[in-house]
Design a protein around this motif. Structure first.
Motif, PDB file in Angstrom:
ATOM      1  N   ASN A  84     -82.024-126.470  28.094  1.00  0.00           N
ATOM      2  CA  ASN A  84     -80.608-126.116  28.073  1.00  0.00           C
ATOM      3  C   ASN A  84     -79.832-126.909  27.034  1.00  0.00           C
ATOM      4  N   SER A  85     -80.108-128.199  26.954  1.00  0.00           N
ATOM      5  CA  SER A  85     -79.381-129.083  26.033  1.00  0.00           C
ATOM      6  C   SER A  85     -80.273-130.253  25.661  1.00  0.00           C
ATOM      7  N   GLY A  86     -79.889-130.954  24.611  1.00  0.00           N
ATOM      8  CA  GLY A  86     -80.681-132.088  24.166  1.00  0.00           C
ATOM      9  C   GLY A  86     -82.000-131.628  23.584  1.00  0.00           C
ATOM     10  N   GLU A  87     -83.057-132.432  23.784  1.00  0.00           N
ATOM     11  CA  GLU A  87     -84.382-132.063  23.311  1.00  0.00           C
ATOM     12  C   GLU A  87     -85.413-132.526  24.324  1.00  0.00           C
ATOM     13  N   ILE A  88     -86.578-131.893  24.283  1.00  0.00           N
ATOM     14  CA  ILE A  88     -87.590-132.182  25.288  1.00  0.00           C
ATOM     15  C   ILE A  88     -88.981-132.023  24.687  1.00  0.00           C
ATOM     16  N   TYR A  89     -89.869-132.939  25.083  1.00  0.00           N
ATOM     17  CA  TYR A  89     -91.297-132.798  24.838  1.00  0.00           C
ATOM     18  C   TYR A  89     -91.925-132.456  26.182  1.00  0.00           C
ATOM     19  N   ARG A  90     -92.595-131.320  26.246  1.00  0.00           N
ATOM     20  CA  ARG A  90     -93.182-130.888  27.519  1.00  0.00           C
ATOM     21  C   ARG A  90     -94.703-130.973  27.423  1.00  0.00           C
TER      22      ARG A  90
END
Length: 219
Positions: free
Chosen positions: A95-101
């Motif tokens: 949704n917002s920011g950043e992510i490593y999944r």
């Protein structure tokens, strides 16, 4: 002298009558020829009238069939518009920011940023799309990641692999990939995305990693 005059007059009378008769005969011939041409013209006109009547009847029949076809097309359009459900969704990972999944034990990707979800087939809580009706569905996805891990994902249907993207460790810093498929689903079938073992994907507000699908038609 009187006799000769009378004889002369008689001869002149015969000549006059004979000339008149010839003229009458010639006129009679002309009249008969004219009548024959008139009869032929009448016959031709009757033939043409019959052909016009036939063409008019064919045109009326064609118009009736055309009207019936247009009515059938209108009915089909109404049925398509009324009976075909509208099912489509599109989402990205964050949704917002950043992510490593990933990597992780729970490899199911949950796409939180929902752009559309007509028909409510997709769940942003589980990341699973559940088919509301039987039909052929189109699915597409994109993945983005860095070279520290395997980059890519697998599209799953009821726990079985369907298609995937995959890129092993590399020296080019980052990789992106995409894939698409048409699947035949029955109501209740589940479609979702999974990471590879030791896989990782990345996403931010630019929506690099996405999952989308929609119903093509019911079956």
């Amino acid at each position: 002298m009187e006799f000769r005059s009378l004889l002369l007059l008689t001869l002149l009378g015969f000549l006059f009558v004979d000339g008149k008769l010839k003229h009458v005969e010639e006129c009679q011939i002309d009249v008969e020829a004219l009548e024959a041409r008139l009869n032929a013209t009448v016959e031709e006109l009757m033939t043409q009238k019959a052909e016009v009547d036939r063409l008019r009847k064919e045109n009326e029949d064609m118009q009736m069939r055309l009207n019936a076809t247009e009515e059938e097309i209108d009915k089909l359009k109404q049925n398509v518009g009324n009976d075909t459900p509208k099912i489509a969704f599109s989402a990205s990972l964050v949704n917002s920011g950043e992510i490593y999944r990933g990597p992780s034990a729970d490899k199911t990707l949950v796409f939180k940023r929902v752009f559309s979800n007509t028909g409510s087939g997709y769940s942003q809580d589980t990341g699973i799309f559940t088919a509301p009706v039987n039909g052929l569905y189109y699915f597409s996805f994109s993945t983005y990641g860095y070279n520290t891990h395997v980059m890519g994902a697998i599209l799953m249907k009821n726990g079985a692999r369907q298609i995937s993207t995959y890129d092993n460790h590399s020296d080019d810093g980052s990789d992106s990939s995409s894939n698409a498929v048409v699947l035949k689903l029955v109501a209740g079938d589940e479609v979702y995305m999974e990471l590879w073992d030791d896989g990782r994907v990345f996403d931010n507000h630019n929506a690099h990693t996405t999952f989308s699908g929609f119903l093509l038609f019911t079956v």
